[in-house]
Design a protein around this motif. Structure first.
Motif, PDB file in Angstrom:
ATOM      1  N   SER A 194       0.921  -1.215   0.022  1.00  0.00           N
ATOM      2  CA  SER A 194      -0.118  -0.117   0.086  1.00  0.00           C
ATOM      3  C   SER A 194       0.859   1.237  -0.058  1.00  0.00           C
ATOM      4  O   SER A 194       0.506   2.182  -0.952  1.00  0.00           O
ATOM      5  N   LEU A 195       1.935   1.161   0.761  1.00  0.00           N
ATOM      6  CA  LEU A 195       2.882   2.504   0.845  1.00  0.00           C
ATOM      7  C   LEU A 195       3.585   2.723  -0.452  1.00  0.00           C
ATOM      8  O   LEU A 195       3.880   3.698  -0.738  1.00  0.00           O
TER       9      LEU A 195
ATOM     10  N   GLY B  48       5.668  13.908 -12.088  1.00  0.00           N
ATOM     11  CA  GLY B  48       6.349  13.616 -13.466  1.00  0.00           C
ATOM     12  C   GLY B  48       7.428  12.620 -13.395  1.00  0.00           C
ATOM     13  O   GLY B  48       8.156  12.631 -14.415  1.00  0.00           O
ATOM     14  N   ILE B  49       7.641  11.645 -12.341  1.00  0.00           N
ATOM     15  CA  ILE B  49       8.771  10.801 -12.267  1.00  0.00           C
ATOM     16  C   ILE B  49       7.910   9.526 -12.804  1.00  0.00           C
ATOM     17  O   ILE B  49       7.147   8.902 -12.246  1.00  0.00           O
ATOM     18  N   GLY B  50       8.560   8.692 -13.832  1.00  0.00           N
ATOM     19  CA  GLY B  50       7.891   7.538 -14.044  1.00  0.00           C
ATOM     20  C   GLY B  50       8.324   6.421 -13.270  1.00  0.00           C
ATOM     21  O   GLY B  50       9.421   6.672 -12.414  1.00  0.00           O
ATOM     22  N   THR B  51       7.413   5.342 -13.188  1.00  0.00           N
ATOM     23  CA  THR B  51       7.733   4.326 -12.454  1.00  0.00           C
ATOM     24  C   THR B  51       7.653   2.928 -13.259  1.00  0.00           C
ATOM     25  O   THR B  51       6.688   2.948 -14.215  1.00  0.00           O
ATOM     26  N   VAL B  52       8.299   1.916 -12.866  1.00  0.00           N
ATOM     27  CA  VAL B  52       8.210   0.762 -13.542  1.00  0.00           C
ATOM     28  C   VAL B  52       7.992  -0.344 -12.157  1.00  0.00           C
ATOM     29  O   VAL B  52       8.844  -0.414 -11.394  1.00  0.00           O
ATOM     30  N   LEU B  53       6.751  -1.142 -12.405  1.00  0.00           N
ATOM     31  CA  LEU B  53       6.473  -1.902 -11.130  1.00  0.00           C
ATOM     32  C   LEU B  53       6.578  -3.348 -11.693  1.00  0.00           C
ATOM     33  O   LEU B  53       6.316  -3.607 -12.800  1.00  0.00           O
ATOM     34  N   MET B  54       7.280  -4.116 -10.783  1.00  0.00           N
ATOM     35  CA  MET B  54       7.814  -5.517 -11.146  1.00  0.00           C
ATOM     36  C   MET B  54       7.473  -6.481  -9.906  1.00  0.00           C
ATOM     37  O   MET B  54       7.679  -5.953  -8.877  1.00  0.00           O
ATOM     38  N   ALA B  55       7.065  -7.668 -10.019  1.00  0.00           N
ATOM     39  CA  ALA B  55       6.870  -8.596  -9.120  1.00  0.00           C
ATOM     40  C   ALA B  55       7.492  -9.911  -9.740  1.00  0.00           C
ATOM     41  O   ALA B  55       7.397 -10.173 -11.124  1.00  0.00           O
ATOM     42  N   PRO B  56       7.857 -11.034  -8.778  1.00  0.00           N
ATOM     43  CA  PRO B  56       8.198 -12.298  -9.287  1.00  0.00           C
ATOM     44  C   PRO B  56       7.177 -13.231 -10.059  1.00  0.00           C
ATOM     45  O   PRO B  56       7.688 -13.827 -10.837  1.00  0.00           O
ATOM     46  N   THR B  57       6.000 -13.051  -9.708  1.00  0.00           N
ATOM     47  CA  THR B  57       4.993 -13.990 -10.509  1.00  0.00           C
ATOM     48  C   THR B  57       3.919 -13.010 -11.026  1.00  0.00           C
ATOM     49  O   THR B  57       3.775 -11.837 -10.690  1.00  0.00           O
ATOM     50  N   GLY B  58       3.276 -13.534 -11.710  1.00  0.00           N
ATOM     51  CA  GLY B  58       2.020 -12.927 -12.550  1.00  0.00           C
ATOM     52  C   GLY B  58       0.940 -12.450 -11.402  1.00  0.00           C
ATOM     53  O   GLY B  58       0.345 -11.305 -11.449  1.00  0.00           O
ATOM     54  N   ARG B  59       0.718 -13.448 -10.491  1.00  0.00           N
ATOM     55  CA  ARG B  59      -0.281 -13.125  -9.325  1.00  0.00           C
ATOM     56  C   ARG B  59       0.152 -11.760  -8.629  1.00  0.00           C
ATOM     57  O   ARG B  59      -0.583 -10.888  -8.374  1.00  0.00           O
ATOM     58  N   ALA B  60       1.482 -11.813  -8.214  1.00  0.00           N
ATOM     59  CA  ALA B  60       2.008 -10.717  -7.555  1.00  0.00           C
ATOM     60  C   ALA B  60       2.049  -9.256  -8.219  1.00  0.00           C
ATOM     61  O   ALA B  60       1.655  -8.366  -7.646  1.00  0.00           O
ATOM     62  N   ALA B  61       2.417  -9.411  -9.585  1.00  0.00           N
ATOM     63  CA  ALA B  61       1.968  -8.419 -10.296  1.00  0.00           C
ATOM     64  C   ALA B  61       0.735  -7.791 -10.465  1.00  0.00           C
ATOM     65  O   ALA B  61       0.515  -6.668 -10.466  1.00  0.00           O
ATOM     66  N   LYS B  62      -0.367  -8.589 -10.643  1.00  0.00           N
ATOM     67  CA  LYS B  62      -1.570  -8.463 -10.585  1.00  0.00           C
ATOM     68  C   LYS B  62      -2.250  -7.623  -9.371  1.00  0.00           C
ATOM     69  O   LYS B  62      -2.736  -6.436  -9.290  1.00  0.00           O
ATOM     70  N   VAL B  63      -1.585  -8.077  -8.070  1.00  0.00           N
ATOM     71  CA  VAL B  63      -1.957  -7.517  -6.845  1.00  0.00           C
ATOM     72  C   VAL B  63      -1.401  -6.141  -6.801  1.00  0.00           C
ATOM     73  O   VAL B  63      -1.976  -5.097  -6.486  1.00  0.00           O
ATOM     74  N   PHE B  64      -0.026  -5.997  -7.116  1.00  0.00           N
ATOM     75  CA  PHE B  64       0.645  -4.732  -6.942  1.00  0.00           C
ATOM     76  C   PHE B  64       0.028  -3.782  -7.903  1.00  0.00           C
ATOM     77  O   PHE B  64      -0.410  -2.457  -7.632  1.00  0.00           O
ATOM     78  N   SER B  65      -0.443  -4.041  -9.061  1.00  0.00           N
ATOM     79  CA  SER B  65      -1.079  -3.165 -10.130  1.00  0.00           C
ATOM     80  C   SER B  65      -2.249  -2.755  -9.649  1.00  0.00           C
ATOM     81  O   SER B  65      -2.843  -1.429  -9.716  1.00  0.00           O
ATOM     82  N   ALA B  66      -3.148  -3.661  -8.942  1.00  0.00           N
ATOM     83  CA  ALA B  66      -4.432  -3.176  -8.487  1.00  0.00           C
ATOM     84  C   ALA B  66      -4.346  -2.157  -7.507  1.00  0.00           C
ATOM     85  O   ALA B  66      -4.985  -1.109  -7.192  1.00  0.00           O
TER      86      ALA B  66
ATOM     87  N   GLN C 284       0.081  -0.076 -14.157  1.00  0.00           N
ATOM     88  CA  GLN C 284       0.501  -1.471 -14.724  1.00  0.00           C
ATOM     89  C   GLN C 284       1.787  -2.132 -14.283  1.00  0.00           C
ATOM     90  O   GLN C 284       2.694  -1.287 -13.865  1.00  0.00           O
ATOM     91  N   ALA C 285       1.617  -3.216 -13.527  1.00  0.00           N
ATOM     92  CA  ALA C 285       3.040  -3.976 -13.223  1.00  0.00           C
ATOM     93  C   ALA C 285       3.336  -5.193 -14.107  1.00  0.00           C
ATOM     94  O   ALA C 285       2.314  -5.686 -14.782  1.00  0.00           O
ATOM     95  N   TYR C 286       4.331  -5.802 -13.949  1.00  0.00           N
ATOM     96  CA  TYR C 286       5.123  -6.678 -15.036  1.00  0.00           C
ATOM     97  C   TYR C 286       5.623  -7.723 -14.064  1.00  0.00           C
ATOM     98  O   TYR C 286       6.008  -7.497 -12.952  1.00  0.00           O
ATOM     99  N   THR C 287       5.634  -8.886 -14.546  1.00  0.00           N
ATOM    100  CA  THR C 287       6.875  -9.737 -14.091  1.00  0.00           C
ATOM    101  C   THR C 287       7.947  -9.404 -14.211  1.00  0.00           C
ATOM    102  O   THR C 287       8.420  -8.761 -15.176  1.00  0.00           O
TER     103      THR C 287
END
Length: 158
Positions: A55-56, A68-86, A91-94
């Motif tokens: 959450s933080l 105005g700073i870009g971010t790229v979100l990543m996680a080890p699994t598709g499920r973790a990326a989906k939760v992080f993205s929500a 958008q989060a990626y594996t």
């Protein structure tokens, strides 16, 4: 924008009343995002389940994007990326999808895997659920490798 202003911006993005420890973390994240932090630094956040890490981080993503700073979100699994993205509304990626390019279809062409070119600039890369990264290599070393492979450091505040 100074460190205190940026910390306030992150705090405003938290969808609940943060605890005193979470407020301390927000202050630390704001300091980390300052120009005073060396560009090769890594912020490693550890905590028990349910303590608000995701959450933080999501609040930080919204604040970074707001200035105005870009971010790229990543996680080890598709499920973790989906939760992080929500949580982040972004958008989060594996990790593998973001750092590797796979070529060939494996049938008529042989498969090729190579490290993807990092085209991001002025961008902060965040890996969520890094504790899920397995193997014999210490997690911190893996996070550092991801950072050095992918990150173009960004500064958000003075």
């Amino acid at each position: 924008m100074d460190v205190m202003d940026f910390a306030q911006l992150v705090l405003e993005q938290v969808p609940y009343e943060p605890t005193s420890q979470q407020i301390e973390l927000i202050a630390a994240l704001a300091r980390y995002c300052s120009r005073a932090t060396p560009s090769d630094s890594v912020f490693l956040l550890n905590g028990y389940a349910g303590t608000g890490k995701t959450s933080l981080c999501a609040a930080l993503v919204r604040a970074l994007n707001g200035v105005g700073i870009g971010t790229v979100l990543m996680a080890p699994t598709g499920r973790a990326a989906k939760v992080f993205s929500a949580f982040a509304g972004h958008q989060a990626y594996t990790i593998h999808r973001r750092i590797y390019n796979v070529g060939g279809n494996g049938i008529t062409q042989s498969r090729t895997v190579r490290v993807a070119e990092n085209r991001a600039h002025n961008t902060v890369f965040i890996v969520d659920e890094a504790s899920m990264i397995g193997g014999d290599t210490p997690r911190e070393a893996i996070c550092l490798k991801i950072w050095y492979t992918m990150c173009t450091p960004a500064s958000t505040v003075a």
